[in-house]
Design a protein around this motif. Structure first.
Motif, PDB file in Angstrom:
ATOM      1  N   UNK A   1       0.808  -1.220   0.000  1.00  0.00           N
ATOM      2  CA  UNK A   1       0.000   0.000   0.000  1.00  0.00           C
ATOM      3  C   UNK A   1       0.843   1.273   0.000  1.00  0.00           C
ATOM      4  N   UNK A   2       2.179   1.126   0.135  1.00  0.00           N
ATOM      5  CA  UNK A   2       3.034   2.304   0.011  1.00  0.00           C
ATOM      6  C   UNK A   2       4.271   2.234   0.882  1.00  0.00           C
ATOM      7  N   UNK A   3       5.421   2.529   0.274  1.00  0.00           N
ATOM      8  CA  UNK A   3       6.686   2.542   1.000  1.00  0.00           C
ATOM      9  C   UNK A   3       7.580   3.613   0.389  1.00  0.00           C
ATOM     10  N   UNK A   4       8.496   4.141   1.178  1.00  0.00           N
ATOM     11  CA  UNK A   4       9.508   5.085   0.708  1.00  0.00           C
ATOM     12  C   UNK A   4      10.877   4.477   1.000  1.00  0.00           C
ATOM     13  N   UNK A   5      11.815   4.621   0.058  1.00  0.00           N
ATOM     14  CA  UNK A   5      13.148   4.097   0.326  1.00  0.00           C
ATOM     15  C   UNK A   5      14.208   4.931  -0.392  1.00  0.00           C
ATOM     16  N   UNK A   6      15.447   4.761   0.047  1.00  0.00           N
ATOM     17  CA  UNK A   6      16.588   5.406  -0.595  1.00  0.00           C
ATOM     18  C   UNK A   6      17.663   4.359  -0.825  1.00  0.00           C
ATOM     19  N   UNK A   7      18.542   4.645  -1.788  1.00  0.00           N
ATOM     20  CA  UNK A   7      19.659   3.754  -2.107  1.00  0.00           C
ATOM     21  C   UNK A   7      20.916   4.610  -2.208  1.00  0.00           C
ATOM     22  N   UNK A   8      21.792   4.421  -1.248  1.00  0.00           N
ATOM     23  CA  UNK A   8      23.018   5.203  -1.190  1.00  0.00           C
ATOM     24  C   UNK A   8      24.190   4.251  -0.945  1.00  0.00           C
ATOM     25  N   UNK A   9      25.299   4.770  -0.459  1.00  0.00           N
ATOM     26  CA  UNK A   9      26.455   3.922  -0.147  1.00  0.00           C
ATOM     27  C   UNK A   9      27.039   4.324   1.197  1.00  0.00           C
ATOM     28  N   UNK A  10      27.614   3.355   1.879  1.00  0.00           N
ATOM     29  CA  UNK A  10      28.262   3.643   3.160  1.00  0.00           C
ATOM     30  C   UNK A  10      29.519   4.485   2.940  1.00  0.00           C
ATOM     31  N   UNK A  11      29.867   5.356   3.883  1.00  0.00           N
ATOM     32  CA  UNK A  11      31.073   6.187   3.736  1.00  0.00           C
ATOM     33  C   UNK A  11      32.332   5.359   3.490  1.00  0.00           C
ATOM     34  N   UNK A  12      32.390   4.155   4.078  1.00  0.00           N
ATOM     35  CA  UNK A  12      33.562   3.302   3.876  1.00  0.00           C
ATOM     36  C   UNK A  12      33.710   2.900   2.412  1.00  0.00           C
ATOM     37  N   UNK A  13      32.592   2.824   1.689  1.00  0.00           N
ATOM     38  CA  UNK A  13      32.617   2.445   0.275  1.00  0.00           C
ATOM     39  C   UNK A  13      33.004   3.642  -0.587  1.00  0.00           C
ATOM     40  N   UNK A  14      32.357   4.783  -0.346  1.00  0.00           N
ATOM     41  CA  UNK A  14      32.615   5.961  -1.181  1.00  0.00           C
ATOM     42  C   UNK A  14      34.002   6.555  -0.936  1.00  0.00           C
ATOM     43  N   UNK A  15      34.652   6.168   0.135  1.00  0.00           N
ATOM     44  CA  UNK A  15      35.969   6.732   0.455  1.00  0.00           C
ATOM     45  C   UNK A  15      37.047   6.264  -0.510  1.00  0.00           C
ATOM     46  N   UNK A  16      36.792   5.193  -1.246  1.00  0.00           N
ATOM     47  CA  UNK A  16      37.801   4.658  -2.162  1.00  0.00           C
ATOM     48  C   UNK A  16      37.192   4.450  -3.546  1.00  0.00           C
ATOM     49  N   UNK A  17      38.045   4.240  -4.532  1.00  0.00           N
ATOM     50  CA  UNK A  17      37.566   3.858  -5.862  1.00  0.00           C
ATOM     51  C   UNK A  17      36.819   2.532  -5.755  1.00  0.00           C
ATOM     52  N   UNK A  18      35.636   2.446  -6.387  1.00  0.00           N
ATOM     53  CA  UNK A  18      34.843   1.229  -6.249  1.00  0.00           C
ATOM     54  C   UNK A  18      33.963   1.038  -7.477  1.00  0.00           C
TER      55      UNK A  18
END
Length: 308
Positions: free
Chosen positions: A118-135
């Motif tokens: 009937x309805x949901x909200x969500x986000x998709x991001x990355x953990x700081x440990x992941x974004x801190x390096x080339x990935x």
């Protein structure tokens, strides 16, 4: 991922062809790349010629993408109704948050199933440990329509670790039964209708028989296959016939996803909303515009506006 198209028909302009005289392939879909800001997706379903394959109404192939340190996936909160999303990664990691309070990183081989109901909200991001390096990031995201009786159920979120997804070798072809039952295995991933989702890795010359289903298709994430006299190129989906014992053969090493299942009837789709009722989509649009959908705990400040 959020559907970034602004009009209901913008997602339907893939290249499609009907192989002449082929008893195995009804339609060949070759998607165009779409830039989502820093990385691309191949939008396979829906198309004008084929809106759904079984319950599957949306099929995206994400990447492969390589991000420099400081960059990455950053999809702000957005809503869904009357569907379920399935996320499956080949490489990388995504951090899922939703309005139920779920906070779950998904890694290669895991399955994230989010039931919008009937309805949901969500986000998709990355953990700081992941974004801190080339990935890197590479994977598939699919949406499946819910049966009409289940469209307005309470939202839910399920995470299945890679080790819990059944594996089997058939004639030396490694196979994972991600959803549904096939090759003598049954996945623990929750389904709401007859649903098929299988992954296989074939070496050149190897073959696989396609499991039976009301409707079925194969997507080539890497490599090249043939079905009868039809070649299915890399990054293409072949909508398959109901021919018994239909077999696929790899022309070169291939990674494939076989999807399908029960035909659930007509569905309407606009932006991130899917429903059997057009008026329900209009209601959801109005709710999102008024910001009366539930918020995502820990990610309440931003959101993707309703496309005008």
């Amino acid at each position: 991922m959020s559907n970034l198209t602004k009009r209901p028909d913008e997602a339907f302009d893939q290249e499609c062809s009907e192989p002449a005289g082929c008893k195995e392939v009804e339609l060949l879909i070759e998607p165009r790349d779409r830039d989502l800001g820093g990385f691309s997706v191949r939008r396979v379903l829906p198309t004008i010629q084929k809106r759904m394959v079984g319950p599957w109404i949306f099929f995206d192939h994400m990447g492969p993408a390589e991000f420099a340190a400081g960059d990455g996936i950053n999809v702000r909160p957005h809503p869904h109704i009357n569907l379920a999303t399935v996320t499956y990664l080949f490489e990388g990691e995504i951090l899922h948050r939703d309005s139920l309070g779920s906070l779950q990183p998904i890694r290669p081989g895991d399955v994230n199933l989010m039931v919008a109901g009937k309805g949901i909200t969500h986000s998709e991001r990355e953990r700081p440990e992941i974004t801190a390096t080339t990935h890197r990031l590479h994977g598939l995201q699919l949406w499946m329509a819910l049966p009409e009786a289940d469209e307005e159920i309470d939202p839910a979120f399920y995470h299945y670790a890679s080790a819990d997804i059944p594996r089997v070798d058939v004639n030396e072809v490694p196979i994972r039964v991600i959803m549904g039952s096939a090759f003598g295995k049954t996945s623990p991933v929750k389904v709401f209708a007859d649903t098929l989702y299988v992954e296989a890795h074939l070496k050149a010359g190897q073959s696989i028989k396609v499991p039976d289903a009301d409707e079925r298709a194969v997507y080539i994430a890497a490599g090249e296959l043939c079905a009868g006299d039809t070649t299915i190129p890399e990054f293409a989906m072949a909508v398959l016939s109901d021919k018994p014992g239909l077999e696929l053969t790899a022309k070169r090493d291939a990674r494939i996803a076989i999807v399908g299942g029960e035909n659930l009837g007509k569905r309407y789709m606009e932006w991130n909303f899917v429903s059997s009722r057009r008026e329900r989509i209009e209601q959801a649009k109005a709710q999102w515009k008024a910001q009366t959908f539930p918020k995502v705990p820990g990610d309440e400040e931003e959101f993707i506006p309703l496309p005008e």
